[in-house]
Design a protein around this motif. Structure first.
Motif, short mmCIF file in Angstrom:
data_model
loop_
_atom_site.label_atom_id
_atom_site.label_comp_id
_atom_site.label_asym_id
_atom_site.label_seq_id
_atom_site.Cartn_x
_atom_site.Cartn_y
_atom_site.Cartn_z
N GLN A 157 -4.02 -2.51 -7.98
CA GLN A 157 -3.15 -2.80 -9.11
C GLN A 157 -1.80 -3.35 -8.66
OE1 GLN A 157 -2.25 0.58 -11.57
NE2 GLN A 157 -1.24 -0.64 -13.14
N ASP B 163 -7.16 8.48 0.23
CA ASP B 163 -6.72 9.65 -0.53
C ASP B 163 -6.37 9.28 -1.97
OD1 ASP B 163 -5.94 12.29 -1.06
OD2 ASP B 163 -3.87 11.85 -0.53
N ILE B 164 -5.63 8.19 -2.16
CA ILE B 164 -5.18 7.83 -3.52
C ILE B 164 -6.21 6.98 -4.26
CG2 ILE B 164 -2.76 7.93 -2.83
CD1 ILE B 164 -2.71 4.88 -2.82
N GLU C 292 -7.77 1.93 -6.71
CA GLU C 292 -7.16 1.38 -7.92
C GLU C 292 -5.66 1.17 -7.82
OE1 GLU C 292 -9.35 3.83 -7.93
OE2 GLU C 292 -11.09 2.87 -8.85
N PRO C 293 -4.87 2.17 -7.35
CA PRO C 293 -3.43 1.94 -7.25
C PRO C 293 -3.06 0.80 -6.30
CG PRO C 293 -3.93 4.28 -7.13
CD PRO C 293 -5.22 3.55 -7.02
N ALA D 297 2.19 1.69 -3.43
CA ALA D 297 1.16 2.26 -4.31
C ALA D 297 1.07 3.77 -4.11
CB ALA D 297 -0.18 1.60 -4.01
N ALA D 298 1.16 4.23 -2.86
CA ALA D 298 1.12 5.66 -2.58
C ALA D 298 2.31 6.39 -3.19
CB ALA D 298 1.07 5.89 -1.07
N LYS E 55 1.88 11.40 -5.13
CA LYS E 55 1.26 12.29 -4.15
C LYS E 55 1.95 12.22 -2.80
CE LYS E 55 -3.19 12.73 -4.12
NZ LYS E 55 -4.64 12.47 -4.03
N TYR E 56 2.73 11.14 -2.59
CA TYR E 56 3.37 10.96 -1.29
C TYR E 56 4.86 10.71 -1.48
CZ TYR E 56 -1.19 10.63 0.92
OH TYR E 56 -2.45 10.91 1.38
N SER F 292 0.84 -1.20 0.00
CA SER F 292 0.00 0.00 0.00
C SER F 292 0.87 1.25 0.00
CB SER F 292 -0.92 -0.01 1.23
OG SER F 292 -1.76 -1.15 1.23
N GLY G 59 3.95 5.42 -5.76
CA GLY G 59 3.81 5.35 -7.20
C GLY G 59 2.90 6.41 -7.78
N THR G 60 1.97 6.93 -6.99
CA THR G 60 1.07 7.98 -7.48
C THR G 60 1.77 9.34 -7.55
OG1 THR G 60 0.27 8.51 -5.25
CG2 THR G 60 -0.91 6.80 -6.50
#
Length: 575
Positions: free
Chosen positions: A364, A356-357, A360-361, A300-301, A306-307, A297, A303-304
C-alpha cells in the motif's frame, strides 16, 4: 421525280430550327462570359497564373525555467529544381553540383532519372547566404523556398528531454514530439503570379499570415542539468559503466529540475547517431530498485503501530531461509533497531519485519508513493514499471518486495517517491513544465512517520558504518539510501556479474528542497556497490545544486566553535 426534301418539307425546317437554337445558345454563352459573368474567365486565367505558396510557421521556442533557450528555430533556404527546365542547361550541371557541394555524376544521374518531373529537392537547410550564392549563378530551373530549421543551444546536455524535429520541422522525439501541436504553429499563404514554367513573376500579397507556434517553458534548470550531465559522464568513464541516469525533483512542487542520461547525443548533428543514445533512460528503463525501497518498508512498519524506531530485530546469523530461498546480508549486523537496519541495509531484518506485518502495508505505501503508476509527465514511450499485487502472497514474495526485488520502477518514479518522503508524506504530481503555482497534493503518509524515516536516512549518510558516507554534503544535513541490485538475464534469472548501483536521497533534511536519484548501469571497473559508485555523484550534485538554489545551510558549526578556532589560529600565528 421530286426531291426527298420536297416530299417532307417539315424535316428541313426542324434542322434549320435546331441550327438556329445552337447559334443562339453559343451567342448567349459568349455574351454571358464576356459581359455578364466576367469573373469566370478571370478565375480561369488566374488559375493558370496565380498561385498560393505556403508561408512556413515559426516553431515555438523551448526554454528552461529561467528562459534559457533549449530549442530555437532559424530561417534556412531550401533549393529545388525543375528537371524539365534543367535539361536545357546540361552544360551548367557541373557548375551547379560544385555550388551545391555534391558529386557531379550523382547529380547528373538524378536529373536524368527524373527528367519528366517538375519538382525535386536539390538541397535543404542551407543558410540564407549559402542559398543566395547558388541562386546568383542564375541557372535556369533552380529555385528556392524559405523554411525553418531547429537548433538546440544546449546540445547533448538536454537532448533526451527536448528531443528533435525531422527535416520537415515536425517533432520526432522527446518533448518536441509530445507537444508538437502546441509548438508547430499554423502556416500562412502568399499569393504570387507565375508563368507557365512556374517561374515567379510577381509577389502579389499575403492572403493569410503565418501563426507562430507557442513557447514552451520547461521545469528544467539548465545550470543543474549541466551539472548532472557532467557528473554522470565522469562516473561512467571512471567505473567503465554501460549507462547512467540522474533525476532531480523539487520536493515542494513536483517539478523536474534535472534529468540527465549517459550516453547521450548531439541533436544538431545526428549523422552518426546510435539509437540507444536517444533513449531517455530515466523514464524508459525499468529496474528492480533494491535497497532504495527499504525506507518505505520501514515507513509501512511504523504505520502499523507494531514497531517504533527503537524496536530491535535479531538479524543473526546474517542469513535466513524461506522455503528454498536463502536471504543474506552483505554485512553481519546482529541486534539492530530500525535505523540500524537501514544503516546496515539488512535484508534479513527488513524481511522479518515484512513477514510480521504482512505484505499489504508494504504494498500500500509503495503504491501510494507512486510505484507501478504513471508519473503523468506525458513523455513519449515512458514506462510505468510494475508493482505486483498477488491474490495470495507467498513469504518469499513478501520478503523480496520489502528489500526491493520483484517490482520494477524507473529512475523518475524512484525520485518521485523520495520527494514524497521529503514533502512530509504528501504526493504531488511530477511536471516537466514550469509551474506558476504548486499543484495540489495528496497526503499518503503520516507526517511524523516521514520525518522519522528522514532522520533515519540522515543517520545512514552521516553516522559511521551507515554506507552512505560518500554522499555527504558539506554544510548540509542530507539523508539517503544506497542500493545494489543484480540485473536480470534473458532467461528469467539473474546475472552473476552485472549490477546496477543506486543512490536516492533528500536534501537538506531540516527543510527538504530536492530529491535526487542516481542510477549507474553495469559499473565494471573499481567496484559496483551503490555506496561506492552512485553516492559520490549524489553528494557532488546536491552540494552545488543547493548553493545554486540559495538554500541556507543547516549543518554549520556553532559560532562559538568557529570563533574559538579562529582565536587559536591567530594566537598560533603570533607565536
Amino acid at each position: 421525280m421530286k426531291l426527298q426534301g420536297a416530299l417532307y418539307p417539315w424535316r428541313f425546317r426542324i434542322v434549320l430550327a435546331l441550327l438556329a437554337l445552337m447559334v443562339g445558345a453559343l451567342s448567349w454563352r459568349i455574351v454571358d462570359l464576356q459581359v455578364i459573368d466576367q469573373g469566370f474567365l478571370k478565375n480561369q486565367g488566374d488559375a493558370r497564373s496565380v498561385r498560393h505558396i505556403p508561408i512556413p510557421a515559426h516553431r515555438g521556442l523551448i526554454t528552461d525555467r529561467h528562459g534559457e533557450p533549449l530549442a530555437v528555430s532559424t530561417p534556412v533556404t531550401t533549393l529545388w529544381g525543375n528537371p524539365r527546365e534543367l535539361q536545357a542547361a546540361r552544360a551548367r550541371w557541373p557548375e551547379l553540383a560544385e555550388a551545391l557541394g555534391q558529386d557531379a555524376g550523382v547529380l547528373q544521374q538524378r536529373l536524368n532519372d527524373q527528367s519528366e518531373r517538375e519538382f525535386i529537392y536539390l538541397v535543404r537547410g542551407l543558410t540564407p547566404e549559402q542559398g543566395q550564392r547558388v541562386l546568383d549563378l542564375s541557372i535556369p530551373g533552380v529555385y528556392s523556398q524559405e523554411e525553418f530549421r531547429r537548433f538546440y543551444p544546449a546540445g547533448e546536455v538536454a537532448a533526451q528531454i527536448v528531443g528533435f524535429t525531422d527535416i520537415d520541422d515536425r517533432g520526432r522525439e522527446g518533448l518536441e514530439l509530445a507537444y508538437d501541436e502546441w509548438l508547430a504553429g499554423v502556416p500562412g499563404k502568399r499569393q504570387v503570379l507565375k508563368d507557365r514554367r512556374g517561374r515567379l513573376i510577381k509577389d502579389v500579397q499575403v492572403t493569410k499570415n503565418a501563426k507562430a507556434g507557442k513557447a514552451l517553458a520547461l521545469s528544467i534548470d539548465l545550470r543543474l542539468q549541466y551539472l548532472a550531465h557532467s557528473e554522470l559522464r565522469k562516473v561512467v568513464q571512471e567505473y567503465g559503466a554501460k549507462a547512467a541516469s540522474l533525476v532531480m525533483v523539487d520536493v515542494n512542487t513536483g517539478e523536474v529540475l534535472a534529468m540527465a542520461n549517459q550516453p547521450t547525443y548531439n541533436p544538431n548533428n545526428r549523422r552518426n547517431l546510435q539509437p540507444s543514445a536517444m533513449r531517455n533512460r530515466a523514464l524508459i528503463d525499468v529496474f528492480e530498485p533494491g535497497s532504495t525501497v527499504k525506507p518505505f518498508s520501514i515507513a509501512a512498519a511504523l504505520g502499523t503501530g507494531k514497531y517504533q524506531p527503537e524496536s530491535v530485530i535479531n538479524t543473526l546469523p546474517g542469513w535466513m531461509r524461506i522455503g528454498r530461498y536463502t536471504i543474506r546480508d552483505v554485512s553481519r549486523g546482529g541486534m539492530l533497531n530500525l535505523t540500524g537496519i537501514l544503516m546496515k541495509s539488512s535484508n534479513v531484518g527488513i524481511s522479518k519485519i515484512a513477514l510480521d506485518i504482512g505484505p499489504e502495508p508494504v504494498h500500500q505505501i509503495m503504491h501510494q508513493a507512486g510505484f507501478g503508476q504513471p508519473t503523468g509527465l506525458g513523455f513519449p514511450g515512458e514506462r510505468v514499471g510494475s508493482l505486483p499485487n498477488h491474490r495470495k502472497w507467498r513469504d518469499a514474495e513478501t520478503a523480496s518486495l520489502a528489500y526491493g526485488y520483484g517490482l520494477s520502477v524507473t529512475a523518475a518514479q524512484l525520485a518521485h517517491a523520495y520527494a514524497v518522503l521529503g514533502n512530509e508524506g504528501t504526493n504531488i504530481p511530477m511536471s516537466l513544465l514550469r509551474l506558476d503555482r504548486p499543484q495540489e497534493g495528496v497526503q499518503v503518509m503520516d507526517k511524523e512517520i516521514s520525518k522519522t524515516v528522514l532522520r533515519m536516512l540522515q543517520s545512514v549518510v552521516e553516522e559511521e558504518g551507515g554506507g552512505g558516507a560518500r554522499a555527504k554534503v558539506p554544510g548540509y544535513h542530507v539523508g539517503g539510501k544506497s542500493g545494489t541490485a543484480k540485473k536480470t538475464s534473458g532467461t528469467g534469472g539473474y546475472t552473476q556479474s552485472a549490477y546496477r548501483a543506486f543512490f536516492a536521497g533528500v536534501a537538506p533534511v531540516s527543510n527538504p528542497r530536492i530529491a535526487i536519484v542516481v542510477v549507474v548501469d553495469e559499473p565494471s571497473e573499481g567496484g559496483y556497490f551503490g555506496g561506492l559508485v552512485a553516492a559520490p555523484v549524489f553528494g557532488k550534485v546536491a552540494a552545488r545544486a543547493l548553493r545554486l538554489m540559495n538554500v541556507a545551510p543547516d549543518n554549520l558549526p556553532p559560532p562559538a566553535e568557529v570563533q574559538t578556532a579562529e582565536a587559536v589560529k591567530t594566537k598560533g600565528g603570533r607565536i
